[in-house]
Design an enzyme around this catalytic site. Structure first.
Site, PDB file in Angstrom:
ATOM      1  N   ASP A   1       0.834  -1.193   0.000  1.00  0.00           N
ATOM      2  CA  ASP A   1       0.000   0.000   0.000  1.00  0.00           C
ATOM      3  C   ASP A   1       0.874   1.251   0.000  1.00  0.00           C
ATOM      4  O   ASP A   1       0.679   2.160  -0.784  1.00  0.00           O
ATOM      5  CB  ASP A   1      -0.976   0.011   1.194  1.00  0.00           C
ATOM      6  CG  ASP A   1      -0.297  -0.255   2.536  1.00  0.00           C
ATOM      7  OD1 ASP A   1       0.936  -0.496   2.567  1.00  0.00           O
ATOM      8  OD2 ASP A   1      -1.002  -0.238   3.552  1.00  0.00           O
TER       9      ASP A   1
ATOM     10  N   ASP B   1       7.246   3.572   3.280  1.00  0.00           N
ATOM     11  CA  ASP B   1       7.538   4.692   4.168  1.00  0.00           C
ATOM     12  C   ASP B   1       9.043   4.683   4.466  1.00  0.00           C
ATOM     13  O   ASP B   1       9.826   5.200   3.682  1.00  0.00           O
ATOM     14  CB  ASP B   1       6.655   4.499   5.406  1.00  0.00           C
ATOM     15  CG  ASP B   1       6.726   5.623   6.399  1.00  0.00           C
ATOM     16  OD1 ASP B   1       6.842   6.779   5.984  1.00  0.00           O
ATOM     17  OD2 ASP B   1       6.645   5.359   7.611  1.00  0.00           O
TER      18      ASP B   1
END
Ligand code: IMP
Length: 180
Positions: free
Chosen positions: A97, A100
């Protein structure tokens, strides 16, 4: 409708996912790779993506825990499940998704290459380059986003907001005003 600020609309998501699916499909002309979604977050993206990839019937799932509670990474990544995924001798396509710090992808790369995958590539809906700690290669990227904590389209904060059909920026004040 909630009041969180929209970063990426539902329509933009759908359009970009269609484009990505074309790109990805063209990269694996002979046979579909061993496709693995990092759950829970990437389940929504993976299911939308594979809708456009006709022969790709199976999406495996693996869980990686990097966040405890809240919006701050704990630094270590723990892989849970995925023991049934037969990666040996296959190309692995990891569906994420959001990337980071990069730690989750780096850990999963190690995991699958150690299990004999011949190749490891990443398709991520979002990337936050400003937060990167580990350098990772991302073959397919939906959108580059600024350093904000985002929710929606499968992404959550402590299990909430996954069901939003768009990507929004989480804002504590907005959540408090809504009594959440
Ligand atoms: P990384 O290991 O730091 O790259 O983190 C990857 C995981 O952290 C993602 O798969 C998400 O589950 C979670 N994460 C990172 N940033 C966000 C965000 O802005 N919203 C929701 N989840 C996030």
């Amino acid at each position: 409708m909630d009041d969180f600020r929209t970063l990426i609309s539902a329509a933009s998501l759908q359009q970009r996912i269609r484009e990505l699916a074309l790109e990805i499909g063209a990269s694996y002309p002979d046979e579909p790779p061993c496709t693995v979604a990092v759950i829970e977050g990437a389940r929504t993206f993976a299911s939308h993506l594979t809708r456009h990839l006709d022969p790709w019937r199976t999406v495996h799932e693996i869980r990686a825990r990097s966040y405890g509670d809240g919006t701050v990474s704990s630094g270590s990544v723990q892989i849970v499940g995925g023991d049934d995924i037969e990666a040996a001798g296959r190309q692995v396509l990891l569906v994420e998704d959001i990337v980071d710090t990069g730690r989750t992808v780096a850990k999963l790369r190690e995991h699958f290459l150690a299990r004999g995958a011949t190749d490891f590539a990443v398709a991520t809906l979002l990337t936050k380059p400003a937060r990167r700690v580990v350098d990772v290669e991302l073959a397919f990227v939906g959108f580059e986003i600024p350093d904000e904590f985002v929710i929606g389209f499968g992404m959550d904060l402590d299990g909430r907001y996954r069901e939003l059909d768009r990507i929004a920026i989480y804002d504590e004040e907005v959540a408090a005003a809504a009594g959440e």
